[in-house]
Motif scaffolding. Structure first.
Motif, PDB file in Angstrom:
ATOM      1  N   UNK A 197       0.833  -1.213   0.000  1.00  0.00           N
ATOM      2  CA  UNK A 197       0.000   0.000   0.000  1.00  0.00           C
ATOM      3  C   UNK A 197       0.861   1.253   0.000  1.00  0.00           C
ATOM      4  N   UNK A 198       2.007   1.202   0.692  1.00  0.00           N
ATOM      5  CA  UNK A 198       2.907   2.361   0.735  1.00  0.00           C
ATOM      6  C   UNK A 198       3.555   2.601  -0.625  1.00  0.00           C
ATOM      7  N   UNK A 262       3.838   9.562   3.609  1.00  0.00           N
ATOM      8  CA  UNK A 262       3.110  10.792   3.286  1.00  0.00           C
ATOM      9  C   UNK A 262       3.468  11.924   4.251  1.00  0.00           C
ATOM     10  N   UNK A 263       3.841  11.547   5.482  1.00  0.00           N
ATOM     11  CA  UNK A 263       4.207  12.544   6.489  1.00  0.00           C
ATOM     12  C   UNK A 263       5.703  12.813   6.536  1.00  0.00           C
ATOM     13  N   UNK A 300      11.964   4.893  -1.534  1.00  0.00           N
ATOM     14  CA  UNK A 300      10.906   5.868  -1.256  1.00  0.00           C
ATOM     15  C   UNK A 300      11.279   6.745  -0.060  1.00  0.00           C
ATOM     16  N   UNK A 301      11.851   6.125   0.970  1.00  0.00           N
ATOM     17  CA  UNK A 301      12.286   6.891   2.139  1.00  0.00           C
ATOM     18  C   UNK A 301      13.342   7.926   1.750  1.00  0.00           C
ATOM     19  N   UNK A 307      13.039  15.390  -0.678  1.00  0.00           N
ATOM     20  CA  UNK A 307      11.944  16.358  -0.786  1.00  0.00           C
ATOM     21  C   UNK A 307      11.905  17.276   0.435  1.00  0.00           C
ATOM     22  N   UNK A 308      12.160  16.706   1.629  1.00  0.00           N
ATOM     23  CA  UNK A 308      12.153  17.504   2.852  1.00  0.00           C
ATOM     24  C   UNK A 308      13.279  18.548   2.830  1.00  0.00           C
ATOM     25  N   UNK A 309      14.454  18.140   2.347  1.00  0.00           N
ATOM     26  CA  UNK A 309      15.589  19.062   2.290  1.00  0.00           C
ATOM     27  C   UNK A 309      15.350  20.173   1.279  1.00  0.00           C
ATOM     28  N   UNK A 310      14.722  19.815   0.157  1.00  0.00           N
ATOM     29  CA  UNK A 310      14.405  20.801  -0.884  1.00  0.00           C
ATOM     30  C   UNK A 310      13.442  21.852  -0.335  1.00  0.00           C
TER      31      UNK A 310
END
Length: 312
Positions: A197-198, A262-263, A300-301, A307-310
Motif C-alpha cells: 500500500x505504501x 506521506x508525512x 521511497x524513504x 523532498x524535505x531538504x528541498x
C-alpha cells in the motif's frame, strides 16, 4: 491501579480515550503535545459519532512521575530505544509492561528492561490519528495479550484483573498462552499490507484486486518458510483469509507505512520485511520478493528525505 499509556499516536489516543475513566495517563514525547491535549482535549470519532474527552497527560521529560502498575507501550518499534530509561524509571517490581509494536525487534528491548512481567499485545483494530488531538476509529478487531519475550508464561494476577476490567467494558481483549503464533500471523499480514500500500499509495482494500494476487502469494510463501524455520507453522490459506478480513474491515484506511511516507517519516520496514530478509539469510533460504520490497521502500524513504531538504 495506576495506568500509563506511552505514546500519543493513533493507538495511544484510542486507548487514552477508552481508559480515561480509569484515570490512565497518556505520556507524550514533547511538552507541546502535552499542552495541546490538555488545552483542547482528545477528540474521538467512531462512525457518525464524535466525542470529546478530557484526559490526564504528562510529558516523558518530566521528573515527578510515580510508579505505574500497568504500562501500555504504544510507540513505534523505531522509537522504543528512546523510552527504555523512562520505563525503568516508572516501573516497580510488579509492574505489568505490555508492548504493542508491529514486527520483530522489540524482544531485545523487553529483555533489556530486565523486568519480570512483560507482555506483547497484538491487535487487529484499525484507527488513525488526525492533527494533534484527534483519533478516528476505523475498524473493529480483537486484541491478544501473552507473555513476551518468554512465551507460555502464566500472566500475573494484576494483568488478569486489568484484562477483566477491559472485558467488562465490552472490549475484545483476550489473554493467550503462547502469543508467538498470533505475532507471526499479524507479522505476515503486515508484511503484505504495509509495503504494498505504501509503494503504490493505495488504501488497504485495493490489495484485494486481482493485480496483487501473484505478488502476495510469492511474498507470503517466503514469509511462511522463514516462520517455519523459526518453529512457527502457519497455514497459507489461513493467512490469506486473515489478510482478506483485515483489508475488508479497513478497506478505506491508509496503512501506517503509507502514512509515514506521506508525512515524511521513516517507515518500519526494517522491523517487517527486512526482518524477514535477515532471518532468511540466517537460515540460508531465499526471500527475493521481500528483498525487492525492502529495496523499493528504502528508495521511497530516500526520496522523501530529499523532498524535505528541498522544502527547507
Amino acid at each position: 491501579m495506576n495506568i500509563a499509556i506511552v505514546g500519543a499516536g493513533s493507538l495511544g489516543r484510542l486507548w487514552a480515550f477508552r481508559l480515561s475513566s480509569l484515570n490512565a495517563v497518556l505520556i507524550t514525547r514533547t511538552y507541546l503535545q502535552k499542552s495541546f491535549l490538555e488545552k483542547e482535549g482528545l477528540i474521538y470519532f467512531e462512525n457518525d459519532r464524535i466525542f470529546k474527552e478530557v484526559i490526564k497527560v504528562k510529558c516523558i521529560q518530566e521528573n515527578d512521575f510515580k510508579s505505574f502498575d500497568i504500562i501500555l507501550v504504544m510507540v513505534k518499534q523505531k522509537d522504543l530505544p528512546n523510552v527504555v530509561s523512562f520505563l525503568k524509571r516508572v516501573a516497580h517490581p510488579f509492574t505489568q509492561v505490555v508492548f504493542w509494536q508491529n514486527g520483530l525487534g522489540h524482544e531485545k528491548i523487553a529483555k533489556e528492561l530486565g523486568l519480570q512481567y512483560t507482555y506483547a499485545a497484538i491487535t487487529t483494530e484499525g484507527c488513525f490519528k488526525v492533527g494533534r488531538n484527534r483519533v478516528i476509529y476505523a475498524g473493529e478487531g480483537k486484541t491478544y495479550i501473552g507473555s513476551f519475550p518468554k512465551f507460555g508464561l502464566k500472566p500475573y494476577a494484576l494483568l488478569v484483573s486489568f484484562v477483566e476490567i477491559l472485558k467488562s467494558r465490552g472490549l475484545a481483549v483476550k489473554l493467550v498462552y503462547d502469543i508467538s503464533f498470533v505475532m507471526w500471523k499479524k507479522l505476515a499480514v503486515n508484511c503484505l499490507i504495509n509495503p504494498l500500500t505504501a509503494l503504490y499509495k493505495l488504501p488497504n482494500g485495493e490489495l484485494l484486486s486481482k493485480r496483487f494476487e501473484y505478488v502476495i502469494q510469492r511474498l507470503l510463501a517466503e514469509i511462511l518458510e522463514v516462520a517455519k524455520c523459526c518453529g512457527v507453522s502457519l497455514s497459507f490459506e489461513e493467512i490469506l483469509a486473515f489478510l482478506k478480513e483485515i483489508c475488508l474491515k479497513t478497506r478505506k484506511n491508509k496503512s501506517s507505512m503509507l502514512q509515514d511516507l506521506l508525512q515524511g517519516k521513516k517507515t518500519e520496514i526494517d522491523f517487517l520485511n527486512n526482518a524477514i530478509v535477515s532471518l532468511a539469510q540466517k537460515f540460508k533460504i531465499k526471500a527475493t520478493y521481500n528483498s525487492f520490497l525492502v529495496k523499493r521502500i528504502k528508495e521511497k524513504e530516500a526520496e522523501v528525505e530529499i523532498e524535505k531538504k528541498v522544502r527547507c
